[in-house]
Design a protein around this motif. Sequence first.
Motif, mmCIF file in Angstrom:
data_model
loop_
_atom_site.group_PDB
_atom_site.id
_atom_site.type_symbol
_atom_site.label_atom_id
_atom_site.label_comp_id
_atom_site.label_asym_id
_atom_site.label_seq_id
_atom_site.Cartn_x
_atom_site.Cartn_y
_atom_site.Cartn_z
ATOM 1 N N LEU A 1 -20.117 -18.281 3.966
ATOM 2 C CA LEU A 1 -19.757 -17.904 5.330
ATOM 3 C C LEU A 1 -18.254 -17.828 5.566
ATOM 4 C CD1 LEU A 1 -22.352 -20.120 7.244
ATOM 5 C CD2 LEU A 1 -22.464 -17.649 6.876
ATOM 6 N N GLN A 2 -17.457 -18.120 4.561
ATOM 7 C CA GLN A 2 -16.014 -18.142 4.748
ATOM 8 C C GLN A 2 -15.423 -16.736 4.772
ATOM 9 O OE1 GLN A 2 -14.215 -20.610 1.773
ATOM 10 N NE2 GLN A 2 -15.127 -22.508 2.543
ATOM 11 N N THR A 3 -14.416 -16.550 5.612
ATOM 12 C CA THR A 3 -13.627 -15.321 5.621
ATOM 13 C C THR A 3 -12.474 -15.479 4.643
ATOM 14 O OG1 THR A 3 -14.151 -14.972 7.954
ATOM 15 C CG2 THR A 3 -12.300 -13.730 7.043
ATOM 16 N N ASN A 4 -12.362 -14.561 3.702
ATOM 17 C CA ASN A 4 -11.321 -14.648 2.678
ATOM 18 C C ASN A 4 -10.062 -13.922 3.150
ATOM 19 O OD1 ASN A 4 -13.100 -16.007 0.901
ATOM 20 N ND2 ASN A 4 -13.968 -14.053 0.251
ATOM 21 N N LYS A 5 -9.204 -14.657 3.817
ATOM 22 C CA LYS A 5 -7.961 -14.070 4.299
ATOM 23 C C LYS A 5 -6.904 -14.126 3.199
ATOM 24 C CE LYS A 5 -8.849 -15.401 9.100
ATOM 25 N NZ LYS A 5 -8.356 -16.151 10.283
ATOM 26 N N GLY A 6 -5.967 -13.204 3.260
ATOM 27 C CA GLY A 6 -4.910 -13.175 2.263
ATOM 28 C C GLY A 6 -4.300 -11.798 2.146
ATOM 29 N N THR A 7 -3.565 -11.587 1.070
ATOM 30 C CA THR A 7 -2.815 -10.344 0.893
ATOM 31 C C THR A 7 -3.718 -9.122 0.860
ATOM 32 O OG1 THR A 7 -1.125 -11.553 -0.360
ATOM 33 C CG2 THR A 7 -1.157 -9.151 -0.572
ATOM 34 N N ILE A 8 -4.822 -9.195 0.112
ATOM 35 C CA ILE A 8 -5.717 -8.045 -0.003
ATOM 36 C C ILE A 8 -6.284 -7.666 1.360
ATOM 37 C CG2 ILE A 8 -7.929 -7.264 -0.946
ATOM 38 C CD1 ILE A 8 -7.313 -8.808 -3.467
ATOM 39 N N SER A 9 -6.725 -8.661 2.106
ATOM 40 C CA SER A 9 -7.271 -8.401 3.438
ATOM 41 C C SER A 9 -6.205 -7.843 4.373
ATOM 42 C CB SER A 9 -7.861 -9.688 4.016
ATOM 43 O OG SER A 9 -8.342 -9.481 5.320
ATOM 44 N N ASP A 10 -5.003 -8.406 4.309
ATOM 45 C CA ASP A 10 -3.918 -7.948 5.185
ATOM 46 C C ASP A 10 -3.528 -6.498 4.884
ATOM 47 O OD1 ASP A 10 -3.907 -10.438 6.342
ATOM 48 O OD2 ASP A 10 -2.200 -11.186 5.174
ATOM 49 N N ILE A 11 -3.451 -6.153 3.593
ATOM 50 C CA ILE A 11 -3.114 -4.773 3.227
ATOM 51 C C ILE A 11 -4.188 -3.818 3.733
ATOM 52 C CG2 ILE A 11 -2.798 -3.180 1.294
ATOM 53 C CD1 ILE A 11 -1.542 -5.463 -0.268
ATOM 54 N N GLY A 12 -5.452 -4.211 3.588
ATOM 55 C CA GLY A 12 -6.538 -3.378 4.092
ATOM 56 C C GLY A 12 -6.451 -3.156 5.587
ATOM 57 N N ASP A 13 -6.072 -4.209 6.334
ATOM 58 C CA ASP A 13 -5.920 -4.080 7.785
ATOM 59 C C ASP A 13 -4.855 -3.044 8.140
ATOM 60 O OD1 ASP A 13 -7.853 -5.986 8.205
ATOM 61 O OD2 ASP A 13 -6.444 -7.640 8.493
ATOM 62 N N TRP A 14 -3.769 -3.042 7.388
ATOM 63 C CA TRP A 14 -2.689 -2.086 7.656
ATOM 64 C C TRP A 14 -3.048 -0.683 7.189
ATOM 65 C CZ3 TRP A 14 1.216 -2.351 10.839
ATOM 66 C CH2 TRP A 14 1.692 -3.606 11.236
ATOM 67 N N MET A 15 -3.701 -0.576 6.041
ATOM 68 C CA MET A 15 -3.984 0.742 5.471
ATOM 69 C C MET A 15 -4.957 1.548 6.324
ATOM 70 S SD MET A 15 -2.097 1.224 2.885
ATOM 71 C CE MET A 15 -2.871 2.659 2.147
ATOM 72 N N GLN A 16 -5.842 0.885 7.051
ATOM 73 C CA GLN A 16 -6.764 1.626 7.919
ATOM 74 C C GLN A 16 -6.006 2.396 8.996
ATOM 75 O OE1 GLN A 16 -8.898 0.124 11.090
ATOM 76 N NE2 GLN A 16 -7.753 -1.778 11.340
ATOM 77 N N ILE A 17 -4.798 1.932 9.322
ATOM 78 C CA ILE A 17 -3.952 2.618 10.298
ATOM 79 C C ILE A 17 -2.993 3.578 9.612
ATOM 80 C CG2 ILE A 17 -2.228 2.290 12.121
ATOM 81 C CD1 ILE A 17 -3.430 -0.508 12.554
ATOM 82 N N VAL A 18 -2.430 3.130 8.486
ATOM 83 C CA VAL A 18 -1.404 3.912 7.795
ATOM 84 C C VAL A 18 -1.954 5.248 7.295
ATOM 85 C CG1 VAL A 18 0.064 3.974 5.734
ATOM 86 C CG2 VAL A 18 -0.033 1.907 7.141
ATOM 87 N N ILE A 19 -3.176 5.263 6.748
ATOM 88 C CA ILE A 19 -3.713 6.497 6.158
ATOM 89 C C ILE A 19 -3.880 7.600 7.201
ATOM 90 C CG2 ILE A 19 -5.655 7.521 4.913
ATOM 91 C CD1 ILE A 19 -6.071 4.786 3.581
ATOM 92 N N PRO A 20 -4.616 7.383 8.301
ATOM 93 C CA PRO A 20 -4.724 8.467 9.293
ATOM 94 C C PRO A 20 -3.405 8.762 9.994
ATOM 95 C CG PRO A 20 -5.815 6.483 10.092
ATOM 96 C CD PRO A 20 -5.476 6.237 8.660
ATOM 97 N N ALA A 21 -2.572 7.730 10.206
ATOM 98 C CA ALA A 21 -1.278 7.970 10.849
ATOM 99 C C ALA A 21 -0.382 8.828 9.961
ATOM 100 C CB ALA A 21 -0.597 6.640 11.166
ATOM 101 N N SER A 22 -0.398 8.575 8.662
ATOM 102 C CA SER A 22 0.393 9.381 7.729
ATOM 103 C C SER A 22 -0.118 10.815 7.681
ATOM 104 C CB SER A 22 0.344 8.761 6.331
ATOM 105 O OG SER A 22 0.900 7.459 6.330
ATOM 106 N N ALA A 23 -1.446 10.969 7.734
ATOM 107 C CA ALA A 23 -2.020 12.318 7.747
ATOM 108 C C ALA A 23 -1.568 13.086 8.981
ATOM 109 C CB ALA A 23 -3.542 12.234 7.690
ATOM 110 N N MET A 24 -1.577 12.422 10.129
ATOM 111 C CA MET A 24 -1.132 13.067 11.361
ATOM 112 C C MET A 24 0.350 13.410 11.295
ATOM 113 S SD MET A 24 -1.771 14.195 14.398
ATOM 114 C CE MET A 24 -3.375 13.508 14.860
ATOM 115 N N ALA A 25 1.162 12.468 10.826
ATOM 116 C CA ALA A 25 2.600 12.706 10.729
ATOM 117 C C ALA A 25 2.899 13.852 9.771
ATOM 118 C CB ALA A 25 3.308 11.432 10.270
ATOM 119 N N GLY A 26 2.179 13.919 8.660
ATOM 120 C CA GLY A 26 2.399 14.991 7.702
ATOM 121 C C GLY A 26 2.057 16.350 8.273
ATOM 122 N N SER A 27 0.953 16.438 9.008
ATOM 123 C CA SER A 27 0.567 17.714 9.613
ATOM 124 C C SER A 27 1.597 18.174 10.629
ATOM 125 C CB SER A 27 -0.809 17.586 10.277
ATOM 126 O OG SER A 27 -1.819 17.381 9.317
#
Length: 433
Positions: A29-55
Amino acid sequence: MFFRVKTPLAIAIATSIFSTTAMAKSEILQTNKGTISDIGDWMQIVIPASAMAGSLAIGDTEGAWQLVQVLGTSATITHSLKFVYAKARPDGPKRNSFPSGHTSAAFAGAAYLHHRYGDAWAIPAYGAAAFVGFSRVYANRHFMDDVMAGGAISVLTSLYFTDPYKQSDLMLAPSMTKDGFALNADYVYGRGKKKRAGYSNVRDTKEYNNSYSLFIGSSFTNKNVLDDGYHPSFDLYDFERENVLNTYAASQFTFDMGDNQYMNLSFTPYESRTITNHNQDVDFSGHHYQAGQETVTAYSVWNSTADYMFELLPDSNWKADIGLGVSLSWVTMRMDYTEGNNLSEESHFSFAPAMATEFGYQFNDNLSANMGYRYSASSSVSSQDLWSSIDYKFSNRWSASIVAGRFDQQVESKHFNNDLSLYYTGFNVKYAF
């Protein structure tokens, strides 16, 4: 004076000990917090935001609007399904696990980049999005089918809304300077005449023989009996969270092999969590669980199949297909007290040959009905899947089905036995390419 100091100190120590015990939680039942989880949290925003900025950077406002439609539609579908299925997360009781919103957002941006700007973007974009999905499973925030469904929903949504980028001879792109903004002009004669194969193009009349389909639905457990080969068996159906609605999702690719032959490749990850107070003692994998103690279990069966099929009636309204294939199955079972310190685990990986049949009737160009049966068996595992569907073809690209079926699987090994039986029902969306 000594008594006054000692008493508060003793109370503080006791409070600390009991607070730690109260907050202790099983690894399941534990939530595994750490670098991998934190990067995933940011990448969910970075990927579509980068796509929009590139267009916007290249002046592709049409593409930017298509990305808005992809993000908006996939988010609406994802969060609507979260509300409908109300599936509990693997790390706790919060009921918004299916599908994964993080993965949906990441794949919306990645699929848009791929479908809008070409295959060169596919590997880096999908690789980054896949990392987001991995991070959600790694963090114990989502099940595998949550992630698979979230990603597939966004890819299918992008296929519907996104058209390949057609460059014009004259291209205008905004840019920033130290004094403000500038508009850059670029002219290349004949650039606008170059064509690239499209993906969505829902209005074309070409026939497509390959396809991808996503099934999303609910499962209802009939039984899920387990034992370790030495102690009496127990049924997860009797546990608190197993006899409530659970999700059932599957992905399938179909590839045309020519001469009325085709190949099906599928992946179906089924997982569940249960939390219960046993009314009798349970023994599993060398661990004893006392009656009345709150216990958590984590059960999963991931099945991958590959079938080579032959069409027996290719020129008829009737469908009669038969084939041979293989099944790969990975079953795991973990059990622990909810406060931890008594974790047991067993797993079994198996490979088995299989046979498959599918029969149906085509009522008209759009409507058909089908029924299928698949059986696989080896020395340690056997499974059978029986299903029926009503299928409607909207275009040469898109079709949808209502599906109902039953899945049974028996595993027999020295240290792990499992007898699973469940019913499932839901809808299937297919995209042809």
